[in-house]
Scaffold this active site. Structure first.
Site, PDB file in Angstrom:
ATOM      1  N   PHE A  20      38.758  28.599  38.434  1.00  0.00           N
ATOM      2  CA  PHE A  20      37.799  29.494  37.785  1.00  0.00           C
ATOM      3  C   PHE A  20      37.851  29.360  36.268  1.00  0.00           C
ATOM      4  O   PHE A  20      36.826  29.161  35.609  1.00  0.00           O
ATOM      5  CB  PHE A  20      38.079  30.937  38.215  1.00  0.00           C
ATOM      6  CG  PHE A  20      37.116  31.942  37.661  1.00  0.00           C
ATOM      7  CD1 PHE A  20      35.749  31.764  37.799  1.00  0.00           C
ATOM      8  CD2 PHE A  20      37.576  33.075  37.015  1.00  0.00           C
ATOM      9  CE1 PHE A  20      34.849  32.697  37.292  1.00  0.00           C
ATOM     10  CE2 PHE A  20      36.695  34.016  36.506  1.00  0.00           C
ATOM     11  CZ  PHE A  20      35.326  33.828  36.649  1.00  0.00           C
ATOM     12  N   TYR A 149      55.366  35.741  41.487  1.00  0.00           N
ATOM     13  CA  TYR A 149      54.413  35.017  40.641  1.00  0.00           C
ATOM     14  C   TYR A 149      54.715  35.269  39.168  1.00  0.00           C
ATOM     15  O   TYR A 149      54.821  34.336  38.365  1.00  0.00           O
ATOM     16  CB  TYR A 149      52.989  35.453  40.981  1.00  0.00           C
ATOM     17  CG  TYR A 149      51.934  34.874  40.064  1.00  0.00           C
ATOM     18  CD1 TYR A 149      51.457  33.581  40.257  1.00  0.00           C
ATOM     19  CD2 TYR A 149      51.407  35.624  39.014  1.00  0.00           C
ATOM     20  CE1 TYR A 149      50.485  33.049  39.419  1.00  0.00           C
ATOM     21  CE2 TYR A 149      50.436  35.099  38.175  1.00  0.00           C
ATOM     22  CZ  TYR A 149      49.983  33.816  38.380  1.00  0.00           C
ATOM     23  OH  TYR A 149      49.027  33.297  37.537  1.00  0.00           O
TER      24      TYR A 149
END
EC number: 5.1.3.2
Length: 328
Positions: A20, A149
């Protein structure tokens, strides 16, 4: 023939160019004659494209020698993306393989290749998962990641800073918050679908929280600024649209952008909390009802930068793309 003092285009290597952020960054950079944009990709569809370099998976052993040749700036967008409630047996190992080891491997090879600047697209998750209203995350805050993450990104940042101290390569770290824009996926797209139905939604009581968001246009503009700006060297930048919204306000602004009526029912927040506990969705509920604000004053003051697009403009652009994609 006299060519005067015309500058040679700057060669930029981009990873994550099919994602993206990367897709939008490529569009922006290719409009500028100042840059030659190369992409290191997992699989090259057009192997005759001299600006596409197939490198396979990004990890500690990926060979970047060929794409790094004659490169001035690396913009590293590629990452193993964050997944809510990751079902992998060892998610931290997988995040570290790409986000930490893969990043450090690329940076070390960049140093060996004479790259001048390395721009790392990190995450606000390095700072943590949430703030109190009026107490935003700041650049100078200690790292406090709360999931695998965020930890993998934090570890990568620390190693990049160490590499920069021992080399002539400058490192720039950008920590985006939630990114939205035309073609956005995941939770933001799901929320747009709900709002586009024009039905009553249960967010009327979520008015006291605040969320910092960043449009893809604003994020790309900051990345492009950091490619050349001398004061970006060895800095960490937080980025947002500069206008924080509650969940109820976000829904209202999306409804305006989608040209839909908005009816928000005042469902008590304790109902959300109970739902989250009963159905194992507490993470989603916390995001919906919680606060996460970022302070972008360091970014603005250091670079003389301000978001070129307002939140309302970003929502309108995103909504128009959504409506076109869904033939509405």
């Amino acid at each position: 023939m006299c060519t005067g003092d015309r500058k040679m285009p700057k060669s930029i290597l981009l990873t994550g160019s099919t994602g993206f952020v990367g897709t939008n960054l490529v569009k922006s950079l290719t409009l500028k004659s100042d840059y030659i944009v190369k992409s290191a990709v997992r699989h090259a569809v057009n192997k005759d494209d001299g600006l596409l370099f197939e490198v396979g998976d990004i990890n500690a052993s990926t060979d970047f020698e060929l794409p790094l040749k004659n490169t001035t700036v690396v913009v590293h967008c590629a990452a193993r993306a964050h997944v809510m409630d990751d079902k992998e047996a060892e998610p931290l190992t997988l995040y570290r393989e790409v986000n930490t080891a893969g990043t450090v491997n690329l940076a070390k090879q960049a140093i060996d290749s004479g790259v001048k600047r390395f721009i790392f697209i990190s995450s606000i998750k390095v700072n943590g998962e949430g703030t109190l209203v009026g107490c935003p995350f700041k650049t100078e805050d200690n790292h406090a990641p709360e999931d695998d993450y965020g930890l993998s990104k934090s570890e990568a940042e620390k190693q990049l800073v160490a590499l920069a101290k021992d080399s002539s390569m400058e490192v720039v770290i950008i920590r985006p918050t939630i990114v939205y824009g035309p073609g956005v996926k995941a939770n933001f797209a799901s929320l747009m679908r709900l709002v586009s139905k024009g039905i009553p939604l249960p967010f009327g009581s979520i008015t006291q929280n605040k969320r910092s968001l960043v449009s893809i246009n604003n994020l790309v503009d900051l990345i492009v600024t950091c490619i050349d700006h001398p004061k970006a060297a060895n800095q960490v930048f937080l980025v947002s649209d500069g206008h924080d919204v509650s969940t109820a306000e976000m829904v209202r602004e999306l409804a305006i952008a989608l040209d839909k009526p908005t009816w928000q029912l005042p469902v008590p927040i304790w109902c959300y909390k109970l739902f989250g506990k009963l159905f194992g969705k507490s993470d989603i509920v916390d995001r919906l009802t919680g606060t996460l604000q970022v302070d972008i004053s360091h970014t603005k003051e250091t670079l003389g930068w301000k978001p070129p697009q307002t939140l309302q403009e970003g929502f309108k652009q995103t909504a128009q793309a959504f409506l076109q994609a869904n033939n509405r």
